[in-house]
Enzyme design. Structure first.
Site: not given
Ligand code: FAD
Ligand code: A2P
Length: 339
Positions: A115-116, A297, A337, A339
């Protein structure tokens, strides 16, 4: 002018201040320079990956607040995390978060999500002991159910948005140096392009440039230009702060929004961020020619549209797009950056 800055800091930080802690350390009454390198723009000591997966840092949630209106598409929260001064970072870096629990598929611990960081290094309370995240809940729209399927919601974003004050958060990082501000030349122009939570690093930049009494803010004479794309006005992020910056620094801060579901582009389609930047293409190109740094971003999906737009503009100007881009990258003016 400085009085205006400090007033703004107090108003803004008070909005996010935890009830149980004083809004400021005494440092706010003096210069905000206790977290600066020497000289302040020297990036040789930027901390990177100090805390790793195997030995993460444990932060404590100070507050978690929904920051979008009722008609926003989705929920975005501003989360302030206390690190007690033990997890310093620079504007533009990210923190990793390891959500609690194990994966369903193999029983192994959940992996880290990045998360940024959405605050400056001093944190919203200026103590240098907190950092903020801007997190959007990831949801899964099930076409059969015609509703969100809670079984498939994003693990880490929902964990973070559901946290209460005092909750422990396992963290890694700080990660990344791609999004740092160069700072050495105080006349540098910054062009910041964001979709949604991609705003996070720029909020840190803008607080550093316009809200704080740091050596960096004191000498800054360039123009910081923010382009933010969100679905509608309810989905705008940190608008109150950006309006304050615009009011106090009309010559140094510019703000343009692309509201995809409220505005149309010149062709009558959705107003995406690339359409908004295109409206100012001549200025953007001449700023880049003059050494401006451009940042992107947020949604990965915006980059093809951005690149197509820039290519079209470059061609109209008789520039070889690939060479032009290569030049920006070589001079470290191009920061991405997504994602
Ligand atoms: P996950 O559990 O990883 O799931 C990912 C997606 O898959 C979700 O949409 C979920 O609904 C879906 N999913 C789950 N199960 C299933 C299934 N069975 N079938 C289909 N789909 C499914 N995010 C921010 O909000 N703010 C930031 O500032 C931010 N900065 C970032 C910076 C960088 C450099 C990077 C790489 C990413 C950043 N992100 C940011 C994104 C963050 O890292 C996560 O990827 C995001 O919050 C989703 O993670 P999660 O664990 O909630 O979802
Ligand atoms: P829209 O959702 O109307 O298609 P999000 O709300 O998902 O974080 O997205 C932030 C903004 O980015 C929204 O306005 C969204 O528009 C927009 N967006 C979605 N896809 C793209 C794309 N390919 N290029 C540029 N902007 C996009």
């Amino acid at each position: 002018m400085k009085t205006a800055i400090l007033t703004l800091c107090v108003a803004s930080a008070a909005a996010f201040a935890p009830a149980s802690k004083p809004a400021f350390s005494t440092a706010v009454n003096g210069k905000q320079d206790f977290l600066e390198a020497e000289p302040y723009y020297d990036q040789s000591t930027v901390p990177v990956n100090v805390y790793k997966n195997k030995a993460p840092f444990t932060g404590k949630v100070v507050s978690t607040k929904r920051i979008v209106g009722p008609k926003a598409t989705g929920e975005t929260c501003h989360i302030i995390i206390d690190h007690d001064g033990d997890f310093p970072y620079w504007e533009g870096q990210s923190w990793g978060v390891i959500p609690p629990g194990n994966r369903e598929k193999d029983g192994k611990p959940h992996s880290v999500r990045l998360y940024s960081i959405a605050s400056s290094r001093y944190g919203d309370d200026m103590t240098g002991k907190t950092g903020s995240l801007c997190v959007r809940r990831a949801t899964y729209w099930c076409p059969e159910l015609k509703a969100d399927d809670p079984a498939k919601k994003g693990i880490c974003s929902n964990f973070l948005c559901d946290t209460k004050p005092g909750a422990e958060v396992k963290m890694t990082g700080p990660a990344g140096k791609v999004m740092l501000m160069p700072e050495e030349d105080p006349n540098t122009d910054y062009i910041m392009v964001a979709t949604g939570t991609g705003i996070a690093p720029y909020r840190g930049f803008i607080r550093r440039l316009f809200f704080e009494d740091t050596p960096a803010a004191g000498v800054y004479k360039g123009e910081a230009w923010l382009f933010l794309g969100v679905a509608n006005s309810d989905a705008l992020l940190y608008d109150d702060e950006f309006q304050e910056a615009k009011k106090n620094y009309p010559d140094n801060f510019r703000l343009d929004y692309a509201l995809s579901r409220e505005q149309n582009n010149a062709k009558g389609g959705k107003m995406y961020i690339q359409d908004k930047v295109e409206e100012y293409a001549d200025e953007v190109f001449s700023k880049l020619e003059g050494g401006a740094h451009i940042y992107f971003c947020g949604l990965k999906g915006m980059m093809p549209g951005i690149q197509d737009m820039l290519k079209g503009v470059a061609e109209k100007k008789g520039l070889d797009y690939n060479e032009w881009l290569k030049g920006l990258k070589a001079k470290k003016q191009w920061h991405v950056e997504v994602y």
